[in-house]
Design an enzyme around this catalytic site. Structure first.
Site, PDB file in Angstrom:
ATOM      1  CG  HIS A 165      17.033   0.560  17.620  1.00 52.29           C
ATOM      2  ND1 HIS A 165      17.969  -0.420  17.818  1.00 52.29           N
ATOM      3  CD2 HIS A 165      16.069  -0.011  16.853  1.00 52.29           C
ATOM      4  CE1 HIS A 165      17.617  -1.528  17.180  1.00 52.29           C
ATOM      5  NE2 HIS A 165      16.450  -1.312  16.595  1.00 52.29           N
TER       6      HIS A 165
ATOM      7  CD  GLU B 148      11.202  -4.392  13.038  1.00 50.66           C
ATOM      8  OE1 GLU B 148      11.768  -3.411  12.549  1.00 50.66           O
ATOM      9  OE2 GLU B 148      11.077  -4.551  14.254  1.00 50.66           O
TER      10      GLU B 148
ATOM     11  CG  ASP C  46      15.386  -4.268  11.723  1.00 50.39           C
ATOM     12  OD1 ASP C  46      16.575  -4.611  11.646  1.00 50.39           O
ATOM     13  OD2 ASP C  46      14.905  -3.688  12.714  1.00 50.39           O
TER      14      ASP C  46
END
Ligand code: 3PY
Ligand code: MG
Length: 257
Positions: free
Chosen positions: A48, A152, A178
């Site tokens: 990310h 996740e 997540d």
């Protein structure tokens, strides 16, 4: 291998929680500065962020030059990416969204040399720019470098015991954002909610049962404390932007105080 830059396993053996910053801003100078702060390691988030593999190699070298281990959360569980991340001198690779035993076996295959896996030999330039002696590396890499599978999703949680049992895997790394999104069916991010903590207890129990490291993204001091209480020993603390914000808050606090 160059000692301190691969000291994670020995450091974890002390039993003391290992907390590290989570960096998403590209740049070797920043990575080197963060490596000089009071943390045992530095993590780079390539999933990310806009840190690409070339930038990551420079950042890992800057972190290793300070004698700290570099942890890479790679963009995806792809064997080429996992190989490159380790070749550039990372001491730990964390792969996102690993949901099944098959996916985790593929991750270990890419991350470990035989007999544990099928990692391909190479990376002389990258290893050497990270200060690693290639001769020692083959002998020690399977032990000194860690590979962690992210838990996740509900699917990963359902399979967590079988995932933890995959030979050669070193740790289970919870992505609580997540995970809480999945557990609430898209309703919320709730990293410290009771449902999230209960799911994470299941992960730390599976890790413990199979001799794996229980790891997670915590993000805050409260997160680190809460996760430590339920058995986690390897945690991302502040992000790079939180470090900046914290420094700014401390500055204005002193100005006002
Ligand atoms: C998550 O919490 O989902 C992560 O991947 C850590 O940033
Ligand atoms: Mg995630």
């Amino acid at each position: 291998m160059s000692g301190a830059a691969f000291a994670l396993r020995n450091r974890l053996a002390t039993g003391e929680p290992l907390v590290f910053p989570w960096v998403g801003t590209p740049g070797a100078q920043l990575a080197g500065q963060i490596a000089r702060l009071d943390f045992d390691a530095v993590a780079l988030d390539l999933q990310h962020s806009t840190i690409d593999m070339g930038e990551a190699a420079q950042m890992v070298a800057a972190i290793n030059a300070v004698g700290k281990p570099a942890i890479l959360r790679v963009r995806w569980n792809d064997p080429g990416i996992v190989n490159s991340a380790l070749d550039m001198g990372a001491a730990c690779v964390i792969a996102p969204m690993t949901n099944s035993v098959e996916q985790v076996k593929a991750l270990v295959k890419a991350a470990k040399y035989p007999p544990l896996g099928q990692r391909s030999w190479g990376g002389y330039t990258m290893l050497q720019s990270a200060g690693v002696a290639a001769g020692d590396y083959l002998k020690q890499a399977n032990h000194e470098t860690l590979v962690m599978a992210m838990i996740e999703t509900q699917e990963a949680l359902d399979h967590v015991d079988a995932i933890a049992a995959v030979p050669g895997l070193d740790g289970l790394f919870v992505g609580p954002s997540d995970l809480s999104i999945a557990l609430s069916n898209g309703a919320k991010i709730d990293r410290l909610g009771q449902g999230t903590l209960n799911a994470m207890k299941k992960v730390s129990a599976a890790a413990k049962a199979h001799g794996r490291v229980a790891a997670a993204f915590a993000g805050t001091a409260d997160g680190v404390k809460a996760y430590t209480e339920i058995g986690f020993t390897f945690m991302a603390g502040p992000t790079d932007t939180e470090l900046l914000r914290g420094g700014t808050d401390a500055f204005w606090g002193k100005m006002k105080g």
